[in-house]
Design a protein around this motif. Structure first.
Motif, short mmCIF file in Angstrom:
data_model
loop_
_atom_site.label_atom_id
_atom_site.label_comp_id
_atom_site.label_asym_id
_atom_site.label_seq_id
_atom_site.Cartn_x
_atom_site.Cartn_y
_atom_site.Cartn_z
N SER A 61 -3.29 0.50 -1.78
CA SER A 61 -2.31 -0.22 -2.84
C SER A 61 -2.23 0.47 -4.17
O SER A 61 -1.97 0.08 -5.22
CB SER A 61 -3.07 -1.63 -3.25
OG SER A 61 -4.45 -1.29 -3.87
N GLY A 62 -2.27 1.91 -3.89
CA GLY A 62 -1.96 2.98 -4.82
C GLY A 62 -3.15 2.77 -5.85
O GLY A 62 -4.17 2.48 -5.99
N ASN A 74 -0.64 -0.30 -14.24
CA ASN A 74 -0.34 -0.89 -12.85
C ASN A 74 0.21 0.69 -12.33
O ASN A 74 0.07 1.80 -12.66
CB ASN A 74 1.11 -1.63 -12.87
CG ASN A 74 0.82 -2.76 -11.78
OD1 ASN A 74 0.41 -2.58 -10.76
ND2 ASN A 74 1.02 -3.98 -12.44
N ASN A 75 0.47 0.48 -11.11
CA ASN A 75 0.96 1.54 -10.04
C ASN A 75 2.33 1.78 -10.31
O ASN A 75 3.16 1.06 -11.06
CB ASN A 75 0.56 1.56 -8.43
CG ASN A 75 1.15 0.10 -8.13
OD1 ASN A 75 2.25 -0.22 -8.27
ND2 ASN A 75 0.26 -0.61 -7.49
N TYR A 76 2.91 3.00 -9.90
CA TYR A 76 4.08 3.20 -9.92
C TYR A 76 5.14 2.17 -9.57
O TYR A 76 6.14 2.05 -10.21
CB TYR A 76 4.55 4.70 -9.16
CG TYR A 76 4.37 5.90 -10.00
CD1 TYR A 76 4.62 6.30 -11.32
CD2 TYR A 76 3.52 7.11 -9.32
CE1 TYR A 76 4.61 7.42 -11.92
CE2 TYR A 76 3.17 8.19 -9.90
CZ TYR A 76 3.49 8.32 -11.39
OH TYR A 76 3.62 9.45 -11.82
N PRO A 77 5.06 1.85 -8.35
CA PRO A 77 6.06 1.02 -7.75
C PRO A 77 5.97 -0.54 -8.51
O PRO A 77 7.22 -0.91 -8.94
CB PRO A 77 5.53 0.26 -6.34
CG PRO A 77 4.78 2.03 -5.93
CD PRO A 77 4.09 2.14 -7.15
N TRP A 116 3.77 4.22 1.57
CA TRP A 116 3.33 3.92 0.18
C TRP A 116 3.52 5.14 -0.59
O TRP A 116 4.02 5.10 -1.56
CB TRP A 116 1.83 3.46 0.11
CG TRP A 116 1.55 3.26 -1.50
CD1 TRP A 116 1.10 3.94 -2.51
CD2 TRP A 116 1.63 1.72 -2.12
NE1 TRP A 116 0.86 3.06 -3.38
CE2 TRP A 116 1.11 1.87 -3.12
CE3 TRP A 116 2.10 0.49 -1.52
CZ2 TRP A 116 1.22 0.87 -4.34
CZ3 TRP A 116 2.15 -0.55 -2.65
CH2 TRP A 116 1.69 -0.21 -3.85
N VAL A 117 3.22 6.10 0.02
CA VAL A 117 3.34 7.79 -0.80
C VAL A 117 4.93 7.80 -0.99
O VAL A 117 5.30 7.99 -2.02
CB VAL A 117 2.87 8.74 0.16
CG1 VAL A 117 3.27 10.03 -0.17
CG2 VAL A 117 1.45 8.69 0.11
N ASP A 118 5.86 7.49 -0.06
CA ASP A 118 7.16 7.50 -0.05
C ASP A 118 7.72 6.85 -1.26
O ASP A 118 8.49 7.18 -1.93
CB ASP A 118 7.77 7.53 1.26
CG ASP A 118 7.50 8.18 2.51
OD1 ASP A 118 6.84 9.62 1.84
OD2 ASP A 118 7.72 7.98 3.43
N GLY A 119 7.48 5.68 -1.16
CA GLY A 119 7.78 4.46 -2.25
C GLY A 119 7.39 5.00 -3.66
O GLY A 119 8.13 4.81 -4.62
N SER A 120 6.25 5.35 -3.92
CA SER A 120 5.65 5.65 -4.94
C SER A 120 6.44 7.04 -5.51
O SER A 120 6.83 6.96 -6.56
CB SER A 120 4.07 6.15 -4.92
OG SER A 120 3.45 5.08 -4.69
N ARG A 121 6.83 7.72 -4.71
CA ARG A 121 7.33 9.00 -5.10
C ARG A 121 8.73 8.61 -5.52
O ARG A 121 9.48 9.04 -6.49
CB ARG A 121 7.68 10.05 -3.92
CG ARG A 121 8.20 11.51 -4.32
CD ARG A 121 8.31 12.33 -2.94
NE ARG A 121 7.10 12.73 -2.36
CZ ARG A 121 6.51 12.28 -1.32
NH1 ARG A 121 7.53 11.71 -0.63
NH2 ARG A 121 5.46 12.68 -0.87
#
Length: 331
Positions: free
Chosen positions: A149-150, A213-216, A275-280
């Motif tokens: 969950s980042g 919060n996280n990037y996304p 998740w990695v791809d979405g965060s990037r």
């Protein structure tokens, strides 16, 4: 005699026909209902739907999972109880709200318990992760794999945060949890529990100076429009489980249990990469919008500030100290 012979023939034909009907009936599928709070297209949703499809295919329909997205089957607390009692068969749960049911999982909400996301994966995929799984099993939840969950980081409207001193005096929105309130206060900030939907306007008007919060989530909430500084504290890294109801799990044959476990692990691998791809992608969006993102070379000063938070937690939960020590020792 002719009548008796005809009756006997009819009985035989009927019996054969009945046997053929029985033989032609399909094996009854075990239709599994799965809870998911996320919308279609979200990394967790894609992974869960892939899990459901693969399990159905590999078990030849003996287990036929279906994922219900957007929390339509209830809130997470409701879904936890439904899964524990077998009303739901599987779910993707964040460990943050799991604490009231499974005390051990509160450890995973301690700030800076993990150094980074890779450290969390290593811990949860190993022996310590199995201890959390054992604790969940005692509450009728079989954890088959761990999702991402980042990492949650601090963002604000004033300046980059590179040391605890940069947090002093800032009004920071946190989730309504004493651990998170204590974390901000230990850094010298003013913790402000607040509904998530109120954060954007509160940042815009200066009611609060920052949040975390996280990037996304930072990107999708549009908080980046009113908060120009994002600092990679990565203070909270909370795993999620792909959990199966104990009653549903025990109803499976050993062969189908193995299939379900294998597909759960594959789903975890897929979700983590998505998740990695979405965060990037989210990171690039906020960078392009002019947000300043800063790495923090040494987080030890932040971790040192957490000593009172840990001391209070251990005083209240002495039986969990060994779990904390083992996670820290795995650094």
């Amino acid at each position: 005699m002719q009548i008796k012979k005809l009756v006997n023939q009819t009985v035989c034909v009927t019996a054969v026909s009945g046997a053929m009907v029985v033989m032609s009936l399909p094996v009854q599928a075990d239709n599994w209902r799965g809870w998911n709070i996320h919308p279609p297209g979200y990394p967790n949703t894609i992974a869960l739907e892939s899990f459901a499809e693969s399990v159905s295919e590999r078990t030849e329909g003996r287990v036929h999972p279906q994922v219900y997205n957007n929390g339509v089957l209830g809130s997470q607390p409701d879904a936890i109880e439904q899964t524990r009692n077998g009303a739901l068969d599987f779910a993707n749960f964040n460990m943050g709200p799991m604490g009231p049911i499974v005390k051990e999982t509160n450890v995973l909400s301690l700030p800076f318990i993990f150094n980074n996301v890779e450290h969390m994966h290593e811990v949860m995929d190993g022996e310590v992760g199995q201890r959390f799984a054992d604790a969940l099993a005692e509450k009728n939840l079989i954890a088959l794999s761990w999702f991402d969950s980042g990492a949650r980081s601090l963002y604000n409207t004033s300046h980059p945060i590179n040391s605890p001193e940069d947090v002093e005096g800032l009004k920071v929105r946190v989730m309504n949890n004493d651990l998170y309130v204590n974390m901000i206060e230990a850094l010298g900030g003013n913790a402000t529990p607040m509904a998530y939907g109120e954060v954007y306007q509160s940042l815009k008007t200066g009611v609060i100076d920052g949040a975390e919060n996280n990037y996304p989530s930072f990107q999708s909430s549009n908080h980046y429009e009113v908060s120009q500084y994002y600092s990679l504290t990565e203070h909270l890294i909370i795993p999620e489980c792909l959990c199966v109801a104990k009653s549903s799990w025990e109803a499976l044959s050993p062969e189908d249990q193995e299939i379900v476990r294998e597909e759960a692990i594959k789903a975890s691998e897929m979700q983590r990469q998505l998740w990695v791809d979405g965060s990037r992608e989210s990171r690039q969006i906020v960078l392009d919008a002019g947000v300043e993102i800063n790495e923090i070379a040494d987080k030890s000063t932040f971790q040192d500030k957490m000593q009172p938070v840990y001391a209070e937690f251990i005083a209240e939960n002495p039986e969990l100290e060994s779990l904390i020590d083992d996670i820290k020792a795995s650094n």
